[in-house]
Design an enzyme around this catalytic site. Structure first.
Site, mmCIF file in Angstrom:
data_model
loop_
_atom_site.group_PDB
_atom_site.id
_atom_site.type_symbol
_atom_site.label_atom_id
_atom_site.label_comp_id
_atom_site.label_asym_id
_atom_site.label_seq_id
_atom_site.Cartn_x
_atom_site.Cartn_y
_atom_site.Cartn_z
ATOM 1 N N HIS A 1 164.575 -24.278 67.704
ATOM 2 C CA HIS A 1 163.562 -24.853 68.574
ATOM 3 C C HIS A 1 162.271 -25.213 67.852
ATOM 4 O O HIS A 1 161.791 -26.336 67.971
ATOM 5 C CB HIS A 1 163.286 -23.911 69.751
ATOM 6 C CG HIS A 1 162.653 -24.572 70.937
ATOM 7 N ND1 HIS A 1 163.020 -25.815 71.391
ATOM 8 C CD2 HIS A 1 161.672 -24.149 71.780
ATOM 9 C CE1 HIS A 1 162.292 -26.129 72.452
ATOM 10 N NE2 HIS A 1 161.476 -25.152 72.707
ATOM 11 N N VAL A 2 161.645 -24.270 67.164
ATOM 12 C CA VAL A 2 160.457 -24.575 66.365
ATOM 13 C C VAL A 2 160.960 -25.116 65.027
ATOM 14 O O VAL A 2 161.749 -24.456 64.347
ATOM 15 C CB VAL A 2 159.587 -23.315 66.154
ATOM 16 C CG1 VAL A 2 158.419 -23.624 65.231
ATOM 17 C CG2 VAL A 2 159.105 -22.792 67.493
ATOM 18 N N HIS A 3 160.507 -26.301 64.646
ATOM 19 C CA HIS A 3 161.097 -26.997 63.502
ATOM 20 C C HIS A 3 160.483 -26.527 62.199
ATOM 21 O O HIS A 3 159.786 -27.263 61.493
ATOM 22 C CB HIS A 3 160.953 -28.506 63.671
ATOM 23 C CG HIS A 3 161.671 -29.001 64.884
ATOM 24 N ND1 HIS A 3 161.418 -30.197 65.471
ATOM 25 C CD2 HIS A 3 162.645 -28.434 65.628
ATOM 26 C CE1 HIS A 3 162.202 -30.361 66.516
ATOM 27 N NE2 HIS A 3 162.958 -29.293 66.645
ATOM 28 N N HIS B 1 168.275 -20.102 71.696
ATOM 29 C CA HIS B 1 167.588 -21.260 71.111
ATOM 30 C C HIS B 1 166.067 -21.073 70.987
ATOM 31 O O HIS B 1 165.475 -21.348 69.952
ATOM 32 C CB HIS B 1 167.899 -22.521 71.923
ATOM 33 C CG HIS B 1 167.303 -23.761 71.338
ATOM 34 N ND1 HIS B 1 167.715 -24.273 70.117
ATOM 35 C CD2 HIS B 1 166.318 -24.589 71.772
ATOM 36 C CE1 HIS B 1 167.016 -25.360 69.843
ATOM 37 N NE2 HIS B 1 166.157 -25.574 70.817
ATOM 38 N N HIS C 1 155.504 -24.726 70.934
ATOM 39 C CA HIS C 1 156.298 -24.014 71.938
ATOM 40 C C HIS C 1 155.710 -22.638 72.236
ATOM 41 O O HIS C 1 156.425 -21.643 72.372
ATOM 42 C CB HIS C 1 157.759 -23.888 71.475
ATOM 43 C CG HIS C 1 158.388 -25.215 71.225
ATOM 44 N ND1 HIS C 1 158.495 -26.156 72.214
ATOM 45 C CD2 HIS C 1 158.913 -25.756 70.107
ATOM 46 C CE1 HIS C 1 159.075 -27.233 71.710
ATOM 47 N NE2 HIS C 1 159.331 -27.023 70.444
ATOM 48 N N ASP D 1 168.804 -27.182 65.233
ATOM 49 C CA ASP D 1 168.011 -28.391 65.446
ATOM 50 C C ASP D 1 168.327 -29.468 64.414
ATOM 51 O O ASP D 1 167.425 -30.028 63.800
ATOM 52 C CB ASP D 1 166.512 -28.045 65.427
ATOM 53 C CG ASP D 1 166.159 -26.954 66.422
ATOM 54 O OD1 ASP D 1 166.571 -25.806 66.224
ATOM 55 O OD2 ASP D 1 165.489 -27.257 67.423
ATOM 56 N N TYR E 1 170.126 -34.933 69.451
ATOM 57 C CA TYR E 1 168.860 -35.577 69.841
ATOM 58 C C TYR E 1 169.081 -36.974 70.407
ATOM 59 O O TYR E 1 168.218 -37.843 70.311
ATOM 60 C CB TYR E 1 167.853 -35.599 68.667
ATOM 61 C CG TYR E 1 167.319 -34.228 68.341
ATOM 62 C CD1 TYR E 1 168.107 -33.304 67.669
ATOM 63 C CD2 TYR E 1 166.049 -33.838 68.750
ATOM 64 C CE1 TYR E 1 167.638 -32.024 67.405
ATOM 65 C CE2 TYR E 1 165.575 -32.554 68.480
ATOM 66 C CZ TYR E 1 166.371 -31.661 67.810
ATOM 67 O OH TYR E 1 165.913 -30.407 67.554
ATOM 68 N N ASP F 1 170.405 -27.646 69.831
ATOM 69 C CA ASP F 1 169.828 -28.960 69.553
ATOM 70 C C ASP F 1 170.691 -29.708 68.539
ATOM 71 O O ASP F 1 170.442 -29.660 67.333
ATOM 72 C CB ASP F 1 168.360 -28.877 69.111
ATOM 73 C CG ASP F 1 167.422 -28.583 70.275
ATOM 74 O OD1 ASP F 1 167.902 -28.483 71.425
ATOM 75 O OD2 ASP F 1 166.212 -28.463 70.041
#
Ligand SMILES: *[C@@H]1O[C@H](CO)[C@@H](O)[C@H](O)[C@H]1NC(C)=O
Ligand SMILES: *[C@@H]1O[C@H](CO)[C@@H](O)[C@H](O)[C@H]1NC(C)=O
Ligand SMILES: *[C@@H]1O[C@H](CO)[C@@H](O)[C@H](O)[C@H]1NC(C)=O
Ligand SMILES: *[C@@H]1O[C@H](CO)[C@@H](O)[C@H](O)[C@H]1NC(C)=O
Ligand SMILES: *[C@@H]1O[C@H](CO)[C@@H](O)[C@H](O)[C@H]1NC(C)=O
Ligand SMILES: *[C@@H]1O[C@H](CO)[C@@H](O)[C@H](O)[C@H]1NC(C)=O
Ligand SMILES: [Fe+2]
Length: 484
Positions: A371-373, A334, A344, A183, A215, A212
């Site tokens: 995915h989870v930041h 991901h 999420h 990400d 963006y 990711d």
């Protein structure tokens, strides 16, 4: 993160009892106290994209100079490299000239191809891909792109030269160091993460990228010039060492409202992977061997239900892994299957239900997600014992199970995920809402040192680490909470 706000395009449909079980599993999971939640509090600061005129986005000078150079493994064993780049003014040459650092001075030439695509009102440059094969292991190569013999500026005028080192031959005790970033995006924080990665004293040799990338889809009409700028930004690393690509939701670029209804169009034109070498029928899931590791890439955003191409491929793929040859088995996907942040929620759950038991059976060492930041590392746990009458519907400690690492904290424009479920569930060993990167330093068939490095005040700080004990060769408890 879920810009599209849609669920994975799975073709699997789950019976109601399954969903009920999942719900119970999740509620059971959150009632127990788990591992460590870091007390480090990051300064609240909005992540903003670096402006177009930033130094990191500057195109190379000269007519049609090759830009956005990037490399990835080009076969199953590590003896090939796909070299990719973009020319903007005209196609130019798709050839790569390459030679061994200490070999005879003879240079070799490989022929590539170029492609272009249109997206809404954007037209791409000429995207070149050239797979150079039959490389020798453990060897430093130089390579050149932009070989110009077609135009008046003269031979070699805008040639750019880079180098890479091939991995050692595939084998059980070959030390090798992988980096991990997810990400990433193109903010000032992304630049800090990449800089820390480049300066890591463990000298990672290949990057596992967990999806990711740019963006670009956060911009109106998915402004694809942000795909170009991202590729110029990361060139300083990915032109010199392979990045292994995993598709994320921001690679979908599915936008029927502007007539763009072919998922993954920009991503698959720009980033080629050696999927055919592992018998895959799609660039969105595939595998490679590299040194002592076997790496399987899965797609959270392609169908994965029973009978689908991805399901059939993975079912046939796992038994092919020979742990005598490649002791370390790593899966990249991901969307995380275990995640105790309030983001999420359950997005990875249907895929977990489909595949978790296979991964436990195969004794996978590590599952990497993004995915989870934020950052999170799990205990070795599984949730595969459930049937409709036994009530065993929560995750339990399982020494055959992988460690799940979520590392979606590269630093993108959507900012940090800092809202966690409380108390920390039992399965969660460590979590912290900071940007950063991780390193897996494989020593031999039994031991690998793992560390996660947070971005802190301009420095990378080792904030979490553990020794991974290989699940086949050293299957003893390596939990950091039960360590003596
Ligand atoms: C290759 O050459 C470089 C200098 O050009 C030298 O530092 C290195 O040790 C050489 N490697 C081998 C394997 O000879
Ligand atoms: C594409 O369209 C947007 C607005 O719809 C506009 O701002 C932009 O300049 C256009 N780009 C090109 C390359 O035409
Ligand atoms: C990005 O990081 C590099 C390396 O630290 C630095 O030279 C460059 O100025 C940074 N660019 C921006 C826009 O922050
Ligand atoms: C697994 O790899 C080892 C080492 O390369 C080899 O000796 C063995 O024959 C392989 N096993 C199978 C089943 O292919
Ligand atoms: C954190 O997430 C929970 C669950 O979605 C929500 O109820 C709560 O309001 C959130 N807290 C903050 C501070 O955003
Ligand atoms: C494997 O690496 C670990 C960690 O460096 C070391 O302690 C161990 O002795 C090594 N095993 C062998 C057989 O060399
Ligand atoms: Fe994502």
């Amino acid at each position: 993160m879920g810009f599209l706000g849609s669920s994975p395009s799975s073709s699997s449909s789950l019976p109601l009892c399954f969903l009920l079980a999942l719900f119970l599993a999740l509620s059971a999971a959150v009632v127990c106290n788990g591992g460590h939640t870091s007390s480090f509090i990051r300064k609240e600061q909005k992540s903003v994209d670096m402006p177009f005129d930033s130094d990191v986005f500057r195109p190379p000078s000269g007519h049609n100079a090759p830009q956005q150079v990037h490399i990835t493994q080009g076969d199953h064993e590590g003896k090939a490299m796909i070299i990719s780049w973009v020319t903007m003014d005209e196609p130019g040459s798709s050839e790569v000239v390459y030679w061994k650092e200490n070999g005879s001075s003879r240079k070799k030439t490989a022929k590539g191809k170029y492609t272009t695509y249109k997206y809404y009102n954007y037209t791409s440059g000429y995207i070149h891909h050239c797979n150079i094969r039959k490389l020798e292991y453990n060897t430093k190569y130089y390579y050149e792109v932009g070989i110009g013999h077609n135009y008046e500026v003269g031979i070699g005028h805008n040639v750019r030269r880079f180098s890479f080192t091939t991995p050692p031959p595939v084998g059980p005790d070959v030390p090798y160091t992988f980096g991990m970033i997810g990400d990433l995006g193109q903010t000032f924080d992304s630049n800090a993460t990449l800089t820390h990665y480049e300066n890591n004293p463990r000298k990672p040799q290949t990057l596992l990228f967990i999806g990711d990338l740019s963006y670009a889809d956060n911009y109106p009409n998915h402004d694809n010039t942000r795909w170009d700028s991202w590729a110029r930004f990361v060139e300083r690393s990915v032109a010199y060492q392979p990045w292994i690509w995993t598709p994320g939701n921001h690679e979908l670029d599915f936008a029927p409202e502007i007539g763009e209804n072919k998922p993954f169009k920009p991503f698959t034109h720009r980033y080629h992977v050696p999927f055919k070498a592992s018998g895959s029928t799609s660039p969105l899931w595939y595998s490679i061997k590299r040194a002592s590791a076997y790496i399987i890439v899965l797609s959270s955003y392609s169908a994965y239900g029973k009978y689908t191409p991805q399901y059939q491929w993975l079912e046939a793929e796992l038994p092919k892994v020979n742990r005598t040859e490649t002791p370390w088995l790593i899966v990249m996907v991901h969307s995380p299957w275990y995640n105790s942040y309030n983001y999420h929620y359950m997005e990875g759950e249907t895929m977990r239900v489909m595949y978790e038991s296979w991964l436990v059976e195969a004794k996978v060492d590590l599952v990497l997600s993004g995915h989870v930041h934020a950052y999170e590392r799990s205990e070795r746990i599984s949730n595969v014992a459930y049937n409709i009458v036994n009530g065993k519907c929560g995750p339990v400690k399982n020494q055959d199970a992988p460690v799940y690492v979520t590392i979606g904290d590269g630093g993108n424009i959507e900012g940090l995920a800092n809202n966690m479920t409380n108390p920390q569930p039992d399965y969660s060993a460590f979590r912290e809402a900071s940007f950063g990167h991780a390193i897996l330093d494989i020593k031999n068939r039994t031991h690998a040192h793992y560390s996660w490095h947070r971005n802190q005040d301009g420095y990378a700080t080792e904030a979490d680490s553990m020794w991974f004990y290989n699940r086949v060769w050293n299957p003893v408890d390596d939990s950091t909470s039960s360590e003596s």
